[in-house]
Design a protein around this motif. Sequence first.
Motif, PDB file in Angstrom:
ATOM      1  N   MET A 132      32.702  24.254  35.047  1.00  0.00           N
ATOM      2  CA  MET A 132      33.022  25.731  34.594  1.00  0.00           C
ATOM      3  C   MET A 132      33.037  25.714  32.874  1.00  0.00           C
ATOM      4  N   LEU A 133      33.768  24.290  33.192  1.00  0.00           N
ATOM      5  CA  LEU A 133      34.520  23.850  32.000  1.00  0.00           C
ATOM      6  C   LEU A 133      33.426  23.796  30.770  1.00  0.00           C
ATOM      7  N   VAL A 134      32.232  23.064  31.136  1.00  0.00           N
ATOM      8  CA  VAL A 134      31.243  22.787  30.583  1.00  0.00           C
ATOM      9  C   VAL A 134      30.335  24.133  30.184  1.00  0.00           C
ATOM     10  N   PHE A 135      30.303  24.751  30.824  1.00  0.00           N
ATOM     11  CA  PHE A 135      29.702  26.420  30.223  1.00  0.00           C
ATOM     12  C   PHE A 135      30.577  27.258  29.846  1.00  0.00           C
ATOM     13  N   LYS A 136      32.123  27.513  29.954  1.00  0.00           N
ATOM     14  CA  LYS A 136      32.379  27.767  29.178  1.00  0.00           C
ATOM     15  C   LYS A 136      32.316  27.305  27.730  1.00  0.00           C
ATOM     16  N   PHE A 137      32.790  25.609  27.323  1.00  0.00           N
ATOM     17  CA  PHE A 137      33.111  25.209  25.999  1.00  0.00           C
ATOM     18  C   PHE A 137      31.509  25.299  25.146  1.00  0.00           C
TER      19      PHE A 137
END
Length: 304
Positions: free
Chosen positions: A258-263
Amino acid sequence: MLSKEIATFKDLRYEVRAYACFLFNRNIKNHLPTIELSKVYEGLQKICREIGDVDAAYILNSHGTQVIETITKHTQVQSACGINFNHRAYFYRAVEERKCILTDPYPTRNDGELVVTAAYPIYNEKKELQYVACMDFEMHQAIKLVQQTNLTKYFGDFSKVVYFCLSAMLTMVVFLLFIKGILSIYGAVFHFKNLDTKEIFEATILLTLSLAIFDLIKTIFEQEVLGRGISEGHKVVHQTMIRFLGSIIIALAIEALMLVFKFTITEPDKIIYAIYLIGGVALLLVGLSVYVRSVYSVSIKNES
């Protein structure tokens, strides 16, 4: 609960045998020039008076024939004096091993309850078998022999209450996580046209964590409250630990994704934090692999 008593006895078996042998050695003299039946009988009576909780006590001669009336708390018991018991495990094991032994649980001939028998072979100074002194203990009596004080029992009951309360509170946590996960899925389905993948990921994490915590609760409640699986406690704990850590790793891996997609979309300069989290997940996987391998190796060693 009979299954619980059997499992507890299995764990305390060596302590029960050691204490029974201590009682025999202290009250019945062995390897004397002359072995008198009356002295052996007096010693057996003294043991029965000392510990109180004896289902039956009796003496067999070198051929396995009972030579005294059974000392028992049961009022309506047929006389066994003169009956031969050389086919019983407690007799031939004691004679074969030439030492005090303790049998596995078996139904008693008095009332059909499960008992264990401690048998003590008695020899003269020429190492010739003279008698075999025997004591039958009901399952709870055998366990009670090695329970030192009432404080132990009270502490055990207190521990059960504490574990029950903790299990109940953790169950509430599982329930809340589960409801929150269901609501997240419902929200994603309800707003399908504007589907937010974040809600799907959050629902997956919440349900995964609820499953991991529920596995932990199940193990705690069954072992500490119900007393099931005591004899296989280490094996069950290892399996639960593996499932629990596996669920946590899955949840962290989803969070990292999720963090990869978000950032990537909003704050590319912070993607390094997602990489750190992925590295932590990788380390957890390595640690879990080492743990599983060590548990497997110990299990193979114990079985062999």
